[in-house]
Design a protein around this motif. Structure first.
Motif, short mmCIF file in Angstrom:
data_model
loop_
_atom_site.label_atom_id
_atom_site.label_comp_id
_atom_site.label_asym_id
_atom_site.label_seq_id
_atom_site.Cartn_x
_atom_site.Cartn_y
_atom_site.Cartn_z
N GLU A 18 0.85 -1.20 0.00
CA GLU A 18 0.00 0.00 0.00
C GLU A 18 0.87 1.24 0.00
O GLU A 18 1.94 1.27 0.61
CB GLU A 18 -0.91 0.00 1.22
N ASP A 176 -6.91 2.08 -8.92
CA ASP A 176 -7.95 2.47 -7.96
C ASP A 176 -7.34 3.31 -6.85
O ASP A 176 -6.51 2.83 -6.07
CB ASP A 176 -8.62 1.23 -7.38
N ILE A 177 -7.77 4.57 -6.77
CA ILE A 177 -7.20 5.52 -5.81
C ILE A 177 -8.28 5.96 -4.84
O ILE A 177 -9.31 6.51 -5.24
CB ILE A 177 -6.62 6.76 -6.52
N GLU A 202 -3.94 10.51 -0.85
CA GLU A 202 -4.35 9.37 -1.66
C GLU A 202 -3.92 8.09 -0.97
O GLU A 202 -2.87 8.05 -0.32
CB GLU A 202 -3.70 9.43 -3.06
N CYS A 204 -3.52 3.95 -2.06
CA CYS A 204 -3.53 3.09 -3.23
C CYS A 204 -2.92 1.74 -2.91
O CYS A 204 -1.84 1.67 -2.31
CB CYS A 204 -2.76 3.75 -4.38
#
Length: 212
Positions: A18, A176-177, A202, A204
């Protein structure tokens, strides 16, 4: 051929885990959707980040369980380059692991992060630091020695059980954020003193690899 004699940029590598970023944008970073063609909300980008490596390899070197801190400074639109970057490598890493992570995050190892070789104009430095990356509920806590202190959590949506996610993007980090914000976002390193509390962030899930 032994891996330690293989040319940098030819060694197979993978990273899964991550990544979080906190930047100076006042609202969600425009770079995610525009892919760097729209300027940051403040006209320039100042970002700190953290990476948690759940599993990873560089050749035969295991990188699982290590963390990395990042500092990125971009003078204008992301796609125009001239980035300045500093790397903070987990002080639990061996020399081999340290070198592997520097190769990956500098772009020298090619693959997913290979664009750094094109966009980064200067590596300000890379150094060992104690890097912690912890998750409490949906909140991420990261500390990089005395350099970075961050607390990031998803922005709330109408359904409190669902995150606001920008999905199916072509963003380099991943498709995909999760839209997030920082309740703490402080950096002191390389002459920079940043405080991005309340600004864009963010989250991710990463699945990176190289050299292709």
């Amino acid at each position: 051929m032994a891996l330690d004699t293989m040319e940098i940029g030819t060694v197979p590598w993978t990273l899964k885990g991550e990544l979080i970023l906190n930047c100076n944008c006042t609202v969600f970073c425009p770079c995610v959707v525009s892919l760097g063609k729209h300027p940051p909300t403040e006209g320039h980008c100042q970002t700190w980040g953290g990476v948690r490596i759940d599993s990873g390899t560089y050749g035969e070197t295991d990188l699982s369980g290590l963390n990395v801190g990042l500092m990125i400074e971009i003078p204008g639109m992301m796609g125009r380059g001239n980035w300045k970057v500093a790397l903070f490598i987990d002080d639990r890493s061996s020399e081999t692991q340290y070198d592997a992570l520097v190769n990956i995050f500098s772009g020298a190892a090619r693959g997913t992060t290979g664009l750094f070789q094109v966009l980064v104009g200067e590596i300000l430095g890379h150094e060992r630091q104690p890097v912690t990356y912890e998750t409490e509920g949906n909140t991420r806590h990261i500390t990089v020695g005395r350099k970075i202190q961050g607390v990031v959590h998803p922005v709330g949506g109408q359904d409190p059980d669902k995150e606001i996610v920008i999905s199916n993007t072509q963003y380099w980090m991943g498709p995909d954020i999760t839209v997030a914000t920082a309740t703490k976002g402080k950096l002191r390193a390389y002459g920079r003193v940043w405080d991005f509390d309340g600004r864009s962030a963010e989250i991710c899930q990463i699945d990176w690899h190289g050299p292709k």
